[in-house]
Motif scaffolding. Structure first.
Motif, short mmCIF file in Angstrom:
data_model
loop_
_atom_site.label_atom_id
_atom_site.label_comp_id
_atom_site.label_asym_id
_atom_site.label_seq_id
_atom_site.Cartn_x
_atom_site.Cartn_y
_atom_site.Cartn_z
N ASP A 1 0.95 -1.14 0.06
CA ASP A 1 0.05 0.05 -0.02
C ASP A 1 1.06 1.16 0.04
O ASP A 1 1.86 1.39 0.67
CB ASP A 1 -0.86 -0.02 1.44
N THR B 1 2.25 5.08 0.91
CA THR B 1 2.27 5.56 2.35
C THR B 1 1.08 6.77 2.33
O THR B 1 0.69 7.31 1.44
CB THR B 1 3.40 6.39 2.44
N GLY B 2 0.45 6.21 3.58
CA GLY B 2 -0.86 7.37 3.54
C GLY B 2 -2.02 6.82 2.79
O GLY B 2 -3.02 7.23 2.64
N ALA B 3 -2.06 5.36 2.34
CA ALA B 3 -3.12 5.01 1.47
C ALA B 3 -4.50 4.82 2.32
O ALA B 3 -4.40 4.64 3.41
CB ALA B 3 -2.72 3.35 0.91
N LYS B 4 -5.50 5.44 1.43
CA LYS B 4 -6.82 5.53 2.18
C LYS B 4 -7.72 4.31 2.02
O LYS B 4 -7.55 3.75 0.99
CB LYS B 4 -7.38 6.86 1.81
N GLU B 5 -8.77 4.28 2.72
CA GLU B 5 -9.72 3.17 2.39
C GLU B 5 -10.48 3.59 1.12
O GLU B 5 -11.01 4.82 1.21
CB GLU B 5 -10.74 3.07 3.56
N MET B 6 -10.96 2.76 0.23
CA MET B 6 -11.83 3.24 -0.88
C MET B 6 -13.35 3.07 -0.36
O MET B 6 -13.59 1.96 -0.02
CB MET B 6 -11.45 2.16 -2.04
N THR C 1 -3.57 4.40 -4.65
CA THR C 1 -3.62 5.20 -3.82
C THR C 1 -4.38 4.81 -2.52
O THR C 1 -4.62 5.48 -1.50
CB THR C 1 -4.06 6.39 -4.16
N VAL C 2 -5.04 3.86 -2.79
CA VAL C 2 -5.96 3.22 -1.73
C VAL C 2 -5.34 1.70 -1.22
O VAL C 2 -4.63 1.13 -1.93
CB VAL C 2 -7.48 2.94 -2.05
N THR C 3 -5.78 1.22 -0.05
CA THR C 3 -5.45 0.01 0.46
C THR C 3 -6.01 -1.07 -0.38
O THR C 3 -7.12 -1.25 -0.92
CB THR C 3 -5.98 -0.19 1.97
N SER D 1 -9.33 -2.79 0.94
CA SER D 1 -10.57 -1.81 0.51
C SER D 1 -10.74 -1.95 -0.89
O SER D 1 -12.14 -1.83 -1.21
CB SER D 1 -10.25 -0.35 0.86
#
Length: 616
Positions: free
Chosen positions: A344, A346-351, A428-430, A433
């Motif tokens: 993932d 760095t700083g990946a967000k939940e989709m 850019t997302v986990t 997710s």
């Protein structure tokens, strides 16, 4: 209320596992130090009992030699009380606490702590990690590392702390008799350490080689057992026996090498251990002959000498085991701790839940090879899919269909270009997710050796029983599931399906996989030959269910049987990793291109996958 520290057996590690052995150990036991130090303290207390026992024994003998026999007990009452208290109360209590700390606090908790951390790390590896190794070998390495690391820690506590306390106490005791005798012990210990150091390097290397060979045997046997039906169909039992015997012979050779080192080690050790009583008892008797020691001193020095001589054998074999386990840990760490190749950001967000619009822009991926070698992958692929659109994907083998889906799921990262879902770059997302947004049913359906219920609920563990049964009914799986019965007599949804669903037919496995995907209810649905294992009657019966489930979803359907995708909103034709045609079924037939040739030439509704045919 507990009066001793505990170890949380499933506590996650705060960092990634290091690849060097000693740093790995520090990572593996993070959070376990209170319990380890507790066990170390009591082990040291047990070790100190050796010198204390010898000291009191010497005092008792001196008292017996110098006192009047009729008044010896009254004259030395507290000495005899101490003697009895030591052997009947203090010594058993301390050894009991030592065993409790090792057998209850440390060992049962440290093993699952290390194993859970290794397993958790392995779960995060990319699919290529598992593609390049035996499943059985990976599992063996996890167990090997956890067991060996636990044995190193518990062995170090029992051996190092106990023996160090014993040696320090012995040196202190002998120094009260005569400083030169204590120096003899120190000199012998130095020689012993040099001896151990030379041998244990060889032990460590030989043990690592033996562990690698053992894991290869496990991997080979598991590989054979996993594919037993293929072995039977091709009548290759003799061949598989030969392959297994070859791996076993390799393990045998490494085990013999380890045994040779062990034999020489024991022979040399026993000779060295025999020197100690000769030195200490002989020197103390000489001092006694010169009036510099008492009978009790001889007894104490003898007790220490014989106890240390015995203990050196135990310590040496414990150290041999520790270093042997170190070799096994090193071997396992090499396999299990490589850094992730797919991480993932760095700083990946939940989709968030998406509508399902997919955009592939100049995507290239060739599994690390050159794209022009013609062996699969995609090359500068561009594809736009609207939210809710149903897409059929067609192409010969190696055209890039499976690669396209794998990149969408981010099982691999595109070497060039990018993939967007609802305008969000998938990198850019986990990963988890992202994959929660995509339901998938493949031709080779994967089943766990768990109950039918658990296999379906895998699509949505939070679903209710009614939701699970509804999904099974939609997939035409409910009726046959009710008739299931496993070897233990469990029936219906409680029946176990066997490893990889071996107890089910291909069509039954595919219907459970469809039920799982229905239950997941993801906004994007990928069907990779999802009905290929179903007979025409069953396929026809679930078409309405498929149509219902696909409603409102973005669908990517891969099929060689073109009749299954003819009604899709759009059909995309891939060749050599690129989109070469797209349109509705009627539009593509009118173009008289590659799709039309597939349609006209297929027999029984399947695309010919021969490379020559594809080239035409």
């Amino acid at each position: 209320m507990r009066f001793f520290p505990t170890i949380k057996p499933f506590r996650p590690a705060s960092t990634n596992p290091p690849t060097t052995t000693w740093k790995f150990f520090l990572w593996a036991v993070q959070g376990a130090w209170p319990g380890i130090l507790w066990a170390t303290f009591w082990s040291a207390c047990s070790g100190s009992m050796e010198a204390i026992s010898a000291t009191i024994l010497g005092d008792v003998i001196d008292a017996a030699n110098t006192a009047n026999p009729s008044t010896v007990f009254s004259d030395h009452l507290w000495l005899f009380i101490s003697f009895v208290g030591l052997y009947l109360i203090a010594r058993p209590l301390i050894f009991g606490l030592t065993t409790h700390a090792a057998a209850i606090v440390v060992e049962p908790n440290l093993f699952p702590l290390i194993l859970s951390r290794m397993h958790r790390w392995t779960l995060g590896q990319a699919v290529t990690f598992f593609d390049n190794d035996f499943a059985g070998r990976i599992a063996q390495k996890q167990m090997q590392v956890a067991r060996a690391a636990t044995d190193v820690v518990s062995g170090s506590i029992e051996t190092m702390a106990f023996s160090l306390a014993s040696v320090i106490g012995s040196v202190a005791l002998l120094s009260t008799i005569n400083g030169w005798i204590s120096l003899l012990l120190v000199g012998w210990i130095a020689a012993y350490i040099l001896f151990i150091r030379g041998f244990l390097k060889k032990v460590r290397g030989a043990s690592g080689a033996r562990a690698a060979a053992r894991a290869m045997v496990t991997g080979q046997i598991v590989d054979t057992v996993t594919n037993m039906k293929t072995v039977k169909l091709f009548a290759h039992a003799r061949h598989e026996d030969g392959v297994a015997l070859e791996a076993m012979n390799g393990f045998r050779d490494k085990a013999i090498e380890y045994g040779i080192i062990s034999s020489w080690f024991r022979l040399s050790l026993m000779a060295l251990a025999g020197v100690l009583p000769v030195l200490l008892v002989g020197a103390t008797v000489w001092l006694w002959s010169q009036g510099g020691a008492t009978s009790g001193d001889i007894a104490a020095a003898g007790a220490i000498a014989f106890r240390l001589a015995q203990m050196t054998g135990w310590v040496s074999f414990s150290l041999m085991s520790i270093f042997g386990n170190l070799g096994e840990v090193e071997d396992g760490v090499k396999t299990l701790t490589p850094p992730y190749t797919l991480q993932d950001a760095t700083g990946a967000k939940e989709m968030p839940r998406v509508r399902g619009e997919v955009q592939m822009e100049h995507v290239t991926f060739a599994y690390g090879r050159k794209t022009e070698d013609g062996r699969g992958g995609v090359d500068d692929l561009n594809l736009s899919i609207k939210a809710g659109e149903k897409i059929g994907i067609v192409g010969a083998s190696g055209a890039g269909k499976s690669t396209l889906v794998a990149l969408l799921l981010r099982l691999y990262d595109a070497e060039k270009g990018r993939i967007l879902i609802d305008g969000i770059d998938v990198r850019t997302v986990t990963q988890e997710s992202l994959r929660r947004q995509i339901g998938m049913v493949t031709q080779e359906t994967a089943m766990f050796n768990r109950t039918a219920r658990e296999n379906i609920m895998y699509g949505n563990p939070a679903a209710t029983e009614d939701m699970m049964i509804a999904a099974a009914k939609q997939a035409e799986a409910h009726e046959f599931i009710l008739n299931l019965r496993d070897f233990a007599g469990r029936k219906g949804y409680d029946a176990y399906l066997g490893e990889r669903g071996v107890k089910l037919s291909g069509g039954q496995r595919q219907r459970i996989a469809l039920a799982r995907a229905f239950l997941k209810d993801a906004p994007i649905l990928v069907l990779d030959e999802a009905t290929s294992a179903l007979d025409s009657e069953v396929e026809a019966s679930i078409q309405d269910a498929l149509t219902s489930v696909m409603r409102g979803k973005t669908v990517l359907a891969i099929a060689h049987r073109l009749s299954t995708i003819a009604e899709m909103d759009r059909i995309v034709v891939l060749d050599a990793g690129r989109v070469v045609e797209q349109g509705s079924h009627a539009e593509l037939l009118a173009q008289a291109g590659l799709y039309a040739r597939y349609w006209n030439r297929q027999s029984g509704g399947f695309i010919g996958t021969d490379e020559k045919e594809a080239a035409e």
